[in-house]
Design a protein around this motif. Sequence first.
Motif, PDB file in Angstrom:
ATOM      1  N   ASP A  25      31.552  48.959  35.843  1.00 56.36           N
ATOM      2  CA  ASP A  25      32.117  48.288  36.781  1.00 56.36           C
ATOM      3  C   ASP A  25      31.527  47.256  37.191  1.00 56.36           C
ATOM      4  OD1 ASP A  25      29.424  49.476  37.297  1.00 56.36           O
ATOM      5  OD2 ASP A  25      29.764  50.310  39.784  1.00 56.36           O
ATOM      6  N   TRP A  26      30.942  46.443  36.664  1.00 55.19           N
ATOM      7  CA  TRP A  26      30.438  45.645  36.347  1.00 55.19           C
ATOM      8  C   TRP A  26      30.916  43.678  37.190  1.00 55.19           C
ATOM      9  CZ3 TRP A  26      32.198  40.738  34.317  1.00 55.19           C
ATOM     10  CH2 TRP A  26      33.637  41.157  33.575  1.00 55.19           C
ATOM     11  N   HIS A  27      32.033  44.196  37.307  1.00 54.72           N
ATOM     12  CA  HIS A  27      32.935  43.414  38.022  1.00 54.72           C
ATOM     13  C   HIS A  27      32.693  43.445  39.360  1.00 54.72           C
ATOM     14  CE1 HIS A  27      36.118  46.524  37.063  1.00 54.72           C
ATOM     15  NE2 HIS A  27      36.508  45.841  37.760  1.00 54.72           N
ATOM     16  N   LEU A  28      32.445  44.522  39.762  1.00 56.22           N
ATOM     17  CA  LEU A  28      32.561  44.984  41.295  1.00 56.22           C
ATOM     18  C   LEU A  28      31.567  44.263  42.532  1.00 56.22           C
ATOM     19  CD1 LEU A  28      33.560  48.336  41.366  1.00 56.22           C
ATOM     20  CD2 LEU A  28      35.556  47.075  41.384  1.00 56.22           C
TER      21      LEU A  28
END
Length: 106
Positions: free
Chosen positions: A94-97
């Motif tokens: 979930d690095w892009h959230l």
Amino acid sequence: MADGGGWRPPRPCEAYRAEWKLCRSAGHFLHHYYVHGERPDCEQWRRDLDSCREWEDRRSTEAQRSLCESERGRVQAARKHALVWTPRQRPPADWHLPLPQDEKDE
């Protein structure tokens, strides 16, 4: 490495001299004392400088052995410290959230 003909010191003698001079400087003394709580020991740099000069002047096998052992010790000392964090193989899923916002920040 055992024969005296083609062997060279791991560093030029000027590098040992520069390290010894830096070790004896006031700034290094203050930093080392602040971090470690004791005076820096610059004797090894001085011995290495003397051994390097002895090697250049007389091609002494004792000086060669001394320099090799000293450099080997420095490499081992640098390798004995483990990494603080383990490197990860891939980023989190979930690095892009967006990061969660607390209500009190709004």
